[in-house]
Design a protein around this motif. Structure first.
Motif, PDB file in Angstrom:
ATOM      1  N   ALA A 170       0.832  -1.205   0.000  1.00 15.97           N
ATOM      2  CA  ALA A 170       0.000   0.000   0.000  1.00 15.97           C
ATOM      3  C   ALA A 170       0.869   1.258   0.000  1.00 15.97           C
ATOM      4  O   ALA A 170       0.578   2.228  -0.717  1.00 15.97           O
ATOM      5  N   VAL A 171       1.951   1.237   0.782  1.00 14.37           N
ATOM      6  CA  VAL A 171       2.857   2.386   0.819  1.00 14.37           C
ATOM      7  C   VAL A 171       3.531   2.575  -0.538  1.00 14.37           C
ATOM      8  O   VAL A 171       3.667   3.705  -1.036  1.00 14.37           O
ATOM      9  N   ALA A 172       3.954   1.482  -1.172  1.00 14.68           N
ATOM     10  CA  ALA A 172       4.613   1.575  -2.479  1.00 14.68           C
ATOM     11  C   ALA A 172       3.654   2.129  -3.529  1.00 14.68           C
ATOM     12  O   ALA A 172       4.032   2.981  -4.354  1.00 14.68           O
ATOM     13  N   ARG A 173       2.413   1.670  -3.516  1.00 12.07           N
ATOM     14  CA  ARG A 173       1.420   2.181  -4.473  1.00 12.07           C
ATOM     15  C   ARG A 173       1.164   3.668  -4.250  1.00 12.07           C
ATOM     16  O   ARG A 173       1.069   4.445  -5.205  1.00 12.07           O
ATOM     17  N   ALA A 175       3.182   5.870  -2.898  1.00 15.09           N
ATOM     18  CA  ALA A 175       4.356   6.637  -3.319  1.00 15.09           C
ATOM     19  C   ALA A 175       4.394   6.782  -4.837  1.00 15.09           C
ATOM     20  O   ALA A 175       4.673   7.867  -5.365  1.00 15.09           O
ATOM     21  N   LEU A 176       4.102   5.695  -5.535  1.00 15.10           N
ATOM     22  CA  LEU A 176       4.149   5.724  -7.004  1.00 15.10           C
ATOM     23  C   LEU A 176       3.098   6.677  -7.561  1.00 15.10           C
ATOM     24  O   LEU A 176       3.391   7.486  -8.456  1.00 15.10           O
ATOM     25  N   ILE A 177       1.878   6.598  -7.044  1.00 14.48           N
ATOM     26  CA  ILE A 177       0.794   7.454  -7.544  1.00 14.48           C
ATOM     27  C   ILE A 177       1.087   8.922  -7.261  1.00 14.48           C
ATOM     28  O   ILE A 177       0.975   9.784  -8.142  1.00 14.48           O
ATOM     29  N   ALA A 178       1.465   9.232  -6.014  1.00 14.19           N
ATOM     30  CA  ALA A 178       1.723  10.623  -5.635  1.00 14.19           C
ATOM     31  C   ALA A 178       2.888  11.193  -6.429  1.00 14.19           C
ATOM     32  O   ALA A 178       2.838  12.338  -6.906  1.00 14.19           O
ATOM     33  N   PHE A 179       3.950  10.409  -6.585  1.00 15.25           N
ATOM     34  CA  PHE A 179       5.117  10.876  -7.332  1.00 15.25           C
ATOM     35  C   PHE A 179       4.762  11.103  -8.799  1.00 15.25           C
ATOM     36  O   PHE A 179       5.147  12.115  -9.390  1.00 15.25           O
ATOM     37  N   ALA A 180       4.019  10.169  -9.394  1.00 18.42           N
ATOM     38  CA  ALA A 180       3.678  10.279 -10.813  1.00 18.42           C
ATOM     39  C   ALA A 180       2.834  11.521 -11.089  1.00 18.42           C
ATOM     40  O   ALA A 180       3.077  12.253 -12.061  1.00 18.42           O
ATOM     41  N   ALA A 203      -4.270  14.743   0.195  1.00 18.98           N
ATOM     42  CA  ALA A 203      -4.164  13.293   0.316  1.00 18.98           C
ATOM     43  C   ALA A 203      -4.127  12.889   1.778  1.00 18.98           C
ATOM     44  O   ALA A 203      -4.703  11.863   2.178  1.00 18.98           O
ATOM     45  N   GLY A 204      -3.470  13.708   2.600  1.00 17.84           N
ATOM     46  CA  GLY A 204      -3.428  13.414   4.026  1.00 17.84           C
ATOM     47  C   GLY A 204      -4.809  13.434   4.650  1.00 17.84           C
ATOM     48  O   GLY A 204      -5.164  12.562   5.453  1.00 17.84           O
ATOM     49  N   ARG A 218      -2.758   4.483   7.995  1.00 19.76           N
ATOM     50  CA  ARG A 218      -3.160   5.806   7.534  1.00 19.76           C
ATOM     51  C   ARG A 218      -2.016   6.816   7.692  1.00 19.76           C
ATOM     52  O   ARG A 218      -1.780   7.644   6.817  1.00 19.76           O
ATOM     53  N   ILE A 219      -1.312   6.731   8.820  1.00 22.61           N
ATOM     54  CA  ILE A 219      -0.180   7.641   9.041  1.00 22.61           C
ATOM     55  C   ILE A 219       0.924   7.370   8.029  1.00 22.61           C
ATOM     56  O   ILE A 219       1.520   8.298   7.454  1.00 22.61           O
ATOM     57  N   ALA A 220       1.192   6.086   7.754  1.00 18.29           N
ATOM     58  CA  ALA A 220       2.236   5.730   6.789  1.00 18.29           C
ATOM     59  C   ALA A 220       1.876   6.216   5.386  1.00 18.29           C
ATOM     60  O   ALA A 220       2.732   6.773   4.664  1.00 18.29           O
ATOM     61  N   LEU A 221       0.615   6.046   4.990  1.00 17.20           N
ATOM     62  CA  LEU A 221       0.188   6.471   3.656  1.00 17.20           C
ATOM     63  C   LEU A 221       0.208   7.992   3.534  1.00 17.20           C
ATOM     64  O   LEU A 221       0.616   8.540   2.502  1.00 17.20           O
TER      65      LEU A 221
END
Length: 260
Positions: A170-173, A175-180, A203-204, A218-221
């Motif tokens: 979930a964290v990897a997804r 990160a990828l979406i937000a970065f893209a 997003a937060g 939730r905090i990690a995302l």
């Protein structure tokens, strides 16, 4: 008794009504809008396509300045140049059609997700597009803002998957979406430096909802979305200098140019 079968014509009418109206509004704006800025941007984009670096001395201004020209919308300048090379001046109308249709499509996505009917959504789009008549053009500011809304809706639409997936996934997804989104945004418009902060905050707020899982998740995302959004702007086409340039241009254009 089983419910009566819905005819194919009725299904096509119901599902095609909203896209049809979006296309009509977009076509109206494409033919009636002012494409002057896109013409100037296409000229700068053409220079880059022909070999000039993104940051270069002023090579085509009426009164060339001593300092380097730093583009605020490098990707949009290239896209404007490609539209002109493909379709001539009609390319700017094509670009305006795409911008308007995409913006209204994203807004319709939001409205439908919130429970609005097709008819109510169409009425709202007609009303809002009339009020926003002056900004539905081939300029870069509108798609940059639309991208921000699309990012929020993307996270909201996959919240169940983010809740069910292993936390690392979930964290990897996230990160990828937000970065893209932020990386694409910084190519579209320099204001995505500040939009990245808005994306992090927005997003937060979404991800602090219980819909995204446990508190630790939730905090990690939330943290991941914020860091990835801001980091993407530093590795964009202009690098870290985009922040200083955005603040400078924003200060000079405040009250004069809508995007800033």
């Amino acid at each position: 008794m089983p419910p009566p079968a819905v005819s194919l014509l009725t299904r096509v009418r119901d599902r095609g009504l909203l896209p049809a109206w979006i296309s009509i509004i977009a076509l109206w704006r494409a033919t009636a809008g002012d494409h002057t800025e896109a013409m100037w941007m296409s000229r700068e984009g053409a220079a880059v396509l022909d070999g000039a670096p993104l940051v270069h001395p002023d090579i085509w201004g009426w009164a060339p300045q001593a300092w380097d020209f730093i583009p605020t919308s490098p990707g949009w300048e290239l896209l404007s140049a490609l539209a002109y090379r493909a379709f001539g001046t009609a390319g700017f109308a094509v670009l305006a059609f795409a911008v308007t249709a995409t913006t209204l499509g994203v807004l319709a996505w939001v409205a439908r997700a919130l429970g609005a009917s097709r008819i109510a959504t169409i009425a709202a789009l007609i009303f809002s597009s009339t009020l926003a008549n002056g900004i539905l053009t081939s300029r870069a500011g509108l798609p940059a803002f639309t991208l921000l809304i699309a990012e929020f809706m993307t996270f909201w639409s996959i919240r169940d998957r983010l809740r069910r997936a292993p936390r690392r996934v979930a964290v990897a997804r996230t990160a990828l979406i937000a970065f893209a989104f932020a990386y694409l945004g910084i190519w579209l418009h320099g204001s995505w430096t500040l939009f990245s902060l808005a994306a992090a905050g927005g997003a937060g707020m979404l991800m602090l909802s219980p819909d995204f899982g446990s508190q630790r998740r939730r905090i990690a995302l939330t943290t991941t979305a914020g860091v990835a959004s801001v980091l993407a702007t530093f590795v964009g086409p202009l690098g870290p200098r985009v922040w200083a340039n955005t603040l400078r241009v924003g200060a000079e254009c405040r009250g004069l140019v809508k995007e800033w």
